[in-house]
Design an enzyme around this catalytic site. Structure first.
Site, PDB file in Angstrom:
ATOM      1  N   GLN A 307       1.058  -1.237   0.113  1.00 28.87           N
ATOM      2  CA  GLN A 307      -0.050  -0.001   0.063  1.00 28.87           C
ATOM      3  C   GLN A 307       0.958   1.376   0.002  1.00 28.87           C
ATOM      4  OE1 GLN A 307      -2.908  -0.181   3.267  1.00 28.87           O
ATOM      5  NE2 GLN A 307      -4.363  -0.502   1.747  1.00 28.87           N
ATOM      6  N   GLU A 308       2.119   1.278   0.669  1.00 31.26           N
ATOM      7  CA  GLU A 308       2.767   2.244   0.682  1.00 31.26           C
ATOM      8  C   GLU A 308       3.757   2.507  -0.329  1.00 31.26           C
ATOM      9  OE1 GLU A 308       3.210   4.678   3.440  1.00 31.26           O
ATOM     10  OE2 GLU A 308       1.604   3.682   4.041  1.00 31.26           O
ATOM     11  N   SER A 309       4.131   1.566  -1.132  1.00 29.07           N
ATOM     12  CA  SER A 309       4.866   1.871  -2.444  1.00 29.07           C
ATOM     13  C   SER A 309       4.921   0.913  -3.464  1.00 29.07           C
ATOM     14  CB  SER A 309       6.730   1.672  -1.554  1.00 29.07           C
ATOM     15  OG  SER A 309       6.730   0.409  -1.222  1.00 29.07           O
TER      16      SER A 309
END
Length: 323
Positions: A307-309
């Site tokens: 989700q972050e990267s």
């Protein structure tokens, strides 16, 4: 010397094998000695944990056990045990309790339970490449496996009372996630998992589905004690669960280990699943190392990192922080 000759005389030596056999027989008849546990009131709490099945379930219960040890002002000692052998180990007084999720709403003559810490729906999981079973009768001829001694096996034992033809393979040394992998890879027709376990697997296996009919009442998961365990410790456990339910710590733990199942955005699911086979293998070892140090499930870390990267080590946030 005369005594030595008498001790090893032919007549006496002929008796030794028979004496040895009798000694072994008597030794075998001696009842097994029960473990002498340290006194938990003196600061030593011994707990069985299902560390043979790594994942969110084990890590959640481990954090819960650490909280309980702190509540008692005790040092926590963990003994690895699979769920199938935990009742026997408790009966032998090898631990004060089993910090494992048992289906406490099914009576067991060899166990007494702490208050339930989580209620989860049990689900029949199949591969979407095949037709969804319409009812329990529809799986009687299928290849079924569950973890030996698990809440899911307890559930099947309940169902078998009404469906005597139901049979399954009872697996030791594996986790529910392993069996879900087998269903996804068509090595197994169906298995059973609770909603949290299925939710985690669904993030990695888009082809898993659940039957639409009700299997049974939800499982009320709880720790277990031997029937002759210290009633004062059971009272402490009851008060502990009441306290952490009231102050929100229990909810926080559930959200920490299982909340990511709901937070993974549905619109990302297709792209996420595409990268599970292409990108994830390169970083799996790093996620598992992070899981070892953080106490979190490596799959949870992987999902949040996606989700972050999107597993891009060169990605930056709006604040120009490297991924």
């Amino acid at each position: 010397m005369p005594y030595t000759r008498h001790l090893f005389s032919p007549a006496r030596c002929a008796l030794y094998p028979a004496a040895l056999a009798l000694w072994l027989l008597l030794s075998g008849c001696e009842p097994a000695r029960q473990q002498v546990l340290p006194d938990w009131q003196n600061g030593d709490l011994v707990v069985l944990e299902d560390s043979l099945q790594p994942g969110a379930d084990f890590q959640f219960n481990h954090e819960l056990a650490k909280l309980f040890a702190g509540y008692l002002h005790a040092k926590l000692t963990v003994i690895p045990a699979d769920v199938a052998h935990a009742p026997e180990m408790l009966a032998q007084h090898r631990a004060h309790l089993a910090a494992i999720g048992f289906r406490s709403n099914s009576a067991s003559p060899g166990l007494v339970y702490a208050p339930s810490y989580q209620t989860v729906a049990e689900q029949l999981v199949f591969n979407n490449a095949h037709d969804a079973p319409a009812d329990i009768a529809g799986i009687l001829e299928l290849k079924i496996a569950v973890v030996s001694g698990s809440a899911q096996e307890t559930l099947l034992q309940e169902i078998k009372r009404k469906q005597p033809q139901l049979h399954w393979e009872s697996r030791s040394g594996v986790g529910v996630d392993d069996l879900l992998d087998e269903v996804a890879n068509s090595q197994l027709d169906v298995t059973f998992a609770n909603q949290q376990q299925f939710g985690a697997a669904k993030n990695f296996h888009e082809n898993l589905g659940i039957a639409k009919f009700a299997i049974a009442t939800p499982s009320q998961l709880a720790w277990a004690f031997a029937p002759d365990s210290d009633a004062r410790l059971r009272e402490q456990a009851t008060q502990f669960f009441a306290d952490i339910s009231k102050d929100g710590r229990l909810h926080g733990l559930v959200d920490r280990f299982y909340g990511f199942n709901e937070r993974l955005a549905p619109l990302d699911a297709a792209a996420f699943l595409e990268q599970v086979n292409s990108t994830l293998p390169r970083y799996r070892a790093l996620f598992k190392e992070a899981a070892h140090w953080s106490g979190l499930d490596w799959k949870l870390i992987a999902a949040l990192a996606y989700q972050e990267s999107h597993w891009n080590p060169l990605a930056t946030s709006f604040t120009v922080c490297a991924a």
